[in-house]
Structure formats: structure tokens, C-alpha cells
Motif scaffolding. Structure first.
Motif, PDB file in Angstrom:
ATOM      1  N   VAL A   1       1.301  -8.284  -0.988  1.00  0.00           N
ATOM      2  CA  VAL A   1       2.214  -7.142  -0.845  1.00  0.00           C
ATOM      3  C   VAL A   1       3.210  -7.051  -2.002  1.00  0.00           C
ATOM      4  N   LEU A   2       3.276  -5.850  -2.579  1.00  0.00           N
ATOM      5  CA  LEU A   2       4.213  -5.554  -3.654  1.00  0.00           C
ATOM      6  C   LEU A   2       5.244  -4.551  -3.150  1.00  0.00           C
ATOM      7  N   LYS A   3       6.521  -4.846  -3.430  1.00  0.00           N
ATOM      8  CA  LYS A   3       7.588  -3.927  -3.024  1.00  0.00           C
ATOM      9  C   LYS A   3       8.043  -3.140  -4.242  1.00  0.00           C
TER      10      LYS A   3
ATOM     11  N   LEU B   1       9.594   4.203  -5.849  1.00  0.00           N
ATOM     12  CA  LEU B   1       8.508   4.926  -5.175  1.00  0.00           C
ATOM     13  C   LEU B   1       8.632   4.955  -3.647  1.00  0.00           C
ATOM     14  N   ASN B   2       9.004   3.834  -3.033  1.00  0.00           N
ATOM     15  CA  ASN B   2       8.948   3.751  -1.573  1.00  0.00           C
ATOM     16  C   ASN B   2      10.277   3.921  -0.837  1.00  0.00           C
ATOM     17  N   HIS B   3      11.371   4.031  -1.581  1.00  0.00           N
ATOM     18  CA  HIS B   3      12.650   4.254  -0.896  1.00  0.00           C
ATOM     19  C   HIS B   3      13.507   5.128  -1.817  1.00  0.00           C
TER      20      HIS B   3
ATOM     21  N   SER C   1      -2.397   0.739   9.637  1.00  0.00           N
ATOM     22  CA  SER C   1      -1.497   0.484   8.513  1.00  0.00           C
ATOM     23  C   SER C   1      -1.550  -0.977   8.080  1.00  0.00           C
ATOM     24  N   PHE C   2      -1.800  -1.169   6.773  1.00  0.00           N
ATOM     25  CA  PHE C   2      -1.870  -2.515   6.211  1.00  0.00           C
ATOM     26  C   PHE C   2      -0.512  -3.216   6.268  1.00  0.00           C
ATOM     27  N   THR C   3       0.544  -2.496   5.907  1.00  0.00           N
ATOM     28  CA  THR C   3       1.865  -3.136   5.811  1.00  0.00           C
ATOM     29  C   THR C   3       2.543  -3.277   7.174  1.00  0.00           C
ATOM     30  N   LYS C   4       2.272  -2.320   8.095  1.00  0.00           N
ATOM     31  CA  LYS C   4       2.974  -2.368   9.392  1.00  0.00           C
ATOM     32  C   LYS C   4       2.131  -3.009  10.486  1.00  0.00           C
TER      33      LYS C   4
ATOM     34  N   ILE D   1      -4.032  12.316  -2.610  1.00  0.00           N
ATOM     35  CA  ILE D   1      -3.090  11.466  -3.357  1.00  0.00           C
ATOM     36  C   ILE D   1      -2.431  10.478  -2.397  1.00  0.00           C
ATOM     37  N   ASP D   2      -2.253   9.220  -2.835  1.00  0.00           N
ATOM     38  CA  ASP D   2      -1.406   8.300  -2.056  1.00  0.00           C
ATOM     39  C   ASP D   2      -0.721   7.312  -2.991  1.00  0.00           C
ATOM     40  N   ASP D   3       0.299   6.646  -2.446  1.00  0.00           N
ATOM     41  CA  ASP D   3       1.084   5.708  -3.264  1.00  0.00           C
ATOM     42  C   ASP D   3       0.305   4.433  -3.558  1.00  0.00           C
ATOM     43  N   PHE D   4      -0.288   3.816  -2.522  1.00  0.00           N
ATOM     44  CA  PHE D   4      -1.014   2.544  -2.668  1.00  0.00           C
ATOM     45  C   PHE D   4      -2.427   2.674  -2.127  1.00  0.00           C
ATOM     46  N   LEU D   5      -3.321   1.915  -2.719  1.00  0.00           N
ATOM     47  CA  LEU D   5      -4.660   1.735  -2.133  1.00  0.00           C
ATOM     48  C   LEU D   5      -4.855   0.234  -1.918  1.00  0.00           C
ATOM     49  N   ALA D   6      -5.024  -0.155  -0.645  1.00  0.00           N
ATOM     50  CA  ALA D   6      -5.239  -1.573  -0.302  1.00  0.00           C
ATOM     51  C   ALA D   6      -6.630  -1.708   0.320  1.00  0.00           C
ATOM     52  N   ASN D   7      -6.716  -1.573   1.645  1.00  0.00           N
ATOM     53  CA  ASN D   7      -8.029  -1.656   2.297  1.00  0.00           C
ATOM     54  C   ASN D   7      -8.701  -0.292   2.451  1.00  0.00           C
ATOM     55  N   GLY D   8      -8.005   0.740   2.080  1.00  0.00           N
ATOM     56  CA  GLY D   8      -8.622   2.075   2.080  1.00  0.00           C
ATOM     57  C   GLY D   8      -8.499   2.839   3.383  1.00  0.00           C
ATOM     58  N   GLU D   9      -7.737   2.294   4.344  1.00  0.00           N
ATOM     59  CA  GLU D   9      -7.652   2.938   5.662  1.00  0.00           C
ATOM     60  C   GLU D   9      -6.991   4.318   5.590  1.00  0.00           C
ATOM     61  N   ALA D  10      -5.891   4.413   4.849  1.00  0.00           N
ATOM     62  CA  ALA D  10      -5.173   5.698   4.757  1.00  0.00           C
ATOM     63  C   ALA D  10      -6.073   6.752   4.111  1.00  0.00           C
ATOM     64  N   ILE D  11      -6.764   6.363   3.033  1.00  0.00           N
ATOM     65  CA  ILE D  11      -7.643   7.318   2.349  1.00  0.00           C
ATOM     66  C   ILE D  11      -8.814   7.711   3.257  1.00  0.00           C
TER      67      ILE D  11
ATOM     68  N   GLU E   1      -3.165   0.863  -7.232  1.00  0.00           N
ATOM     69  CA  GLU E   1      -4.303   0.273  -6.514  1.00  0.00           C
ATOM     70  C   GLU E   1      -4.160  -1.242  -6.572  1.00  0.00           C
ATOM     71  N   LYS E   2      -4.438  -1.907  -5.447  1.00  0.00           N
ATOM     72  CA  LYS E   2      -4.510  -3.369  -5.466  1.00  0.00           C
ATOM     73  C   LYS E   2      -6.001  -3.690  -5.462  1.00  0.00           C
ATOM     74  N   GLY E   3      -6.528  -3.830  -6.686  1.00  0.00           N
ATOM     75  CA  GLY E   3      -7.971  -3.956  -6.874  1.00  0.00           C
ATOM     76  C   GLY E   3      -8.559  -5.227  -6.291  1.00  0.00           C
TER      77      GLY E   3
END
Ligand code: 5GP
Length: 190
Positions: free
Chosen positions: A19-21, A26-28, A98-101, A123-133, A155-157
Motif C-alpha cells: 500500500v502506497l499513500k 491525489l487521495n485527500h 475494495s483492496f484498501t478497505k 479512469i481510476d487513481d490506482f490499479l491493484a487487483n483490478g476489482e474497481a475496473i 498501477e501497482k504492477g
């Protein structure tokens, strides 16, 4: 995108190996000049496509998506995570974990704002496991819209989402792609 990578190196906080803050731009708190550059970069990457609608998810996708919308003159629709009195029927909906929550939300978009006539860029801010996309692709699919691709700020490749989506033939453009967050260090793919 060098400007973005430099900002991540300067202000990003590595919370764990996964996890990157980035809440300072971007996020706050949001850096509008950087967001404008990000919008322009997405527009450049998809300059070969006609985009009639930009689809994102609240809340952190809205700033970069809006800047892209400003650059190309296309409206932005954001999927909402909670239904409300004003958004309760006539909806496309999908479930997103949600990956983070570590919780599952139902996301919704009004049928008024997405249709089979649309050429959509997601468009989205982060790509992790791809659930949001995946949830946004599901919603675009319910509308019968044509998805031309996906634009990701970070992207977190090293997580599986990007590979899974690309395997399905989906075009993904990420402006910074992180190879590792191990030992508290951000390392990018070239
Ligand atoms: P995915 O659905 O691809 O698993 O995760 C993407 C979503 O989770 C993004 O919309 C973003 O809000 C959040 N997310 C995933 N990983 C991170 C992260 O490392 N940092 C932040 N700030 N958000 C993340």
C-alpha cells in the motif's frame, strides 16, 4: 510520466509492501496543476480515439477524470458507492471489493448518463487487483457502451489486476507503474 513519478518519490508514503499513500496530491489534498498534466497525458495517450464519455468511481478518480474531460471536452460520470434518495432506481449496478478497505460496495451509475451510443474511457487513481475496473467494465457492459480503454494514474504492477485485464485484450495506460514497495522503497518499472 516523469512529473508524477518524481512526485510519488518525493511525497508518497509506503505504508506496507502493498500500500502506497499519496494523500498530499491525489487521495485527500489534490494538486490541481499535476492533475491537469495527468489529464493532458491521458488525452495524448488516447489521441487516436473518439471518447464520448469518461467513466470513473468516487472519490479519487474524479479529479484526474475531470481534468481529462476538460482537455478533450467530454463529460465525466462517476460511479457512486452509496445509493441516495436522488439515486435509487434506473441504475446500472455492480459489486466491487475494495483492496484498501477490505469491504464490498455496490457501485451504481444512473442509466441517464451511459448508453449504447457511448465510447467510454475508464479512469481510476490506482490499479491493484483490478476489482474497481472490473466493476466499471461491468457497468459499461450493462449499458452496451463501447469501452476503448482504461487510464490509471498509479498501477501497482506487482499485483495481478493489470495482467488480468490486459490478458482480456483491454488497453490499459498507466502513468506510473510500480514494480515494488518492498523495504519502504518505491521502485518503478521502466
Ligand atoms: P483494485 O480494485 O484494483 O484492487 O484497487 C484499486 C482501488 O483501490 C483504487 O480505486 C484505490 O482507491 C484503491 N487502492 C488500491 N491500492 C491502493 C494503494 O496502494 N494506495 C491507495 N491510496 N489506494 C489504493
Amino acid at each position: 510520466m516523469k512529473l508524477l513519478k518524481d512526485k510519488i518519490l518525493k511525497e508518497g508514503k509506503v505504508l506496507s509492501d502493498t500500500v502506497l499513500k499519496v494523500d498530499s496530491f491525489l487521495n485527500h489534498q489534490i494538486d490541481p496543476l499535476l492533475m491537469k498534466e495527468i489529464g493532458d497525458e491521458f488525452a495524448n495517450r488516447y489521441t487516436d480515439e473518439i471518447i464520448t464519455k469518461i467513466l470513473t468511481i468516487e472519490s479519487s478518480g474524479i479529479a484526474p477524470a475531470t481534468m481529462l474531460g476538460l482537455t478533450i471536452g467530454a463529460p465525466v460520470v462517476f460511479a457512486r458507492k452509496r445509493k441516495s434518495l436522488t439515486l435509487s432506481s434506473n441504475l446500472y449496478s455492480s459489486k466491487v471489493h475494495s483492496f484498501t478497505k477490505n469491504e464490498t460496495n455496490e457501485i451504481s451509475v444512473s442509466k441517464d448518463f451511459l448508453s449504447a451510443d457511448d465510447n467510454v474511457l475508464i479512469i481510476d487513481d490506482f490499479l491493484a487487483n483490478g476489482e474497481a475496473i472490473k466493476g466499471l467494465l461491468d457497468i459499461a457492459g450493462q449499458a452496451g457502451a463501447n469501452v476503448i480503454g482504461v487510464g490509471i494514474v498509479i498501477e501497482k504492477g506487482f499485483q495481478q489486476g493489470g495482467a488480468l485485464l490486459r490478458e482480456q485484450g483491454i488497453r490499459i495506460e498507466s502513468l506510473a507503474n510500480i514494480k515494488s514497495l518492498e523495504n519502504g522503497q518505491v521502485e518503478f518499472f521502466e
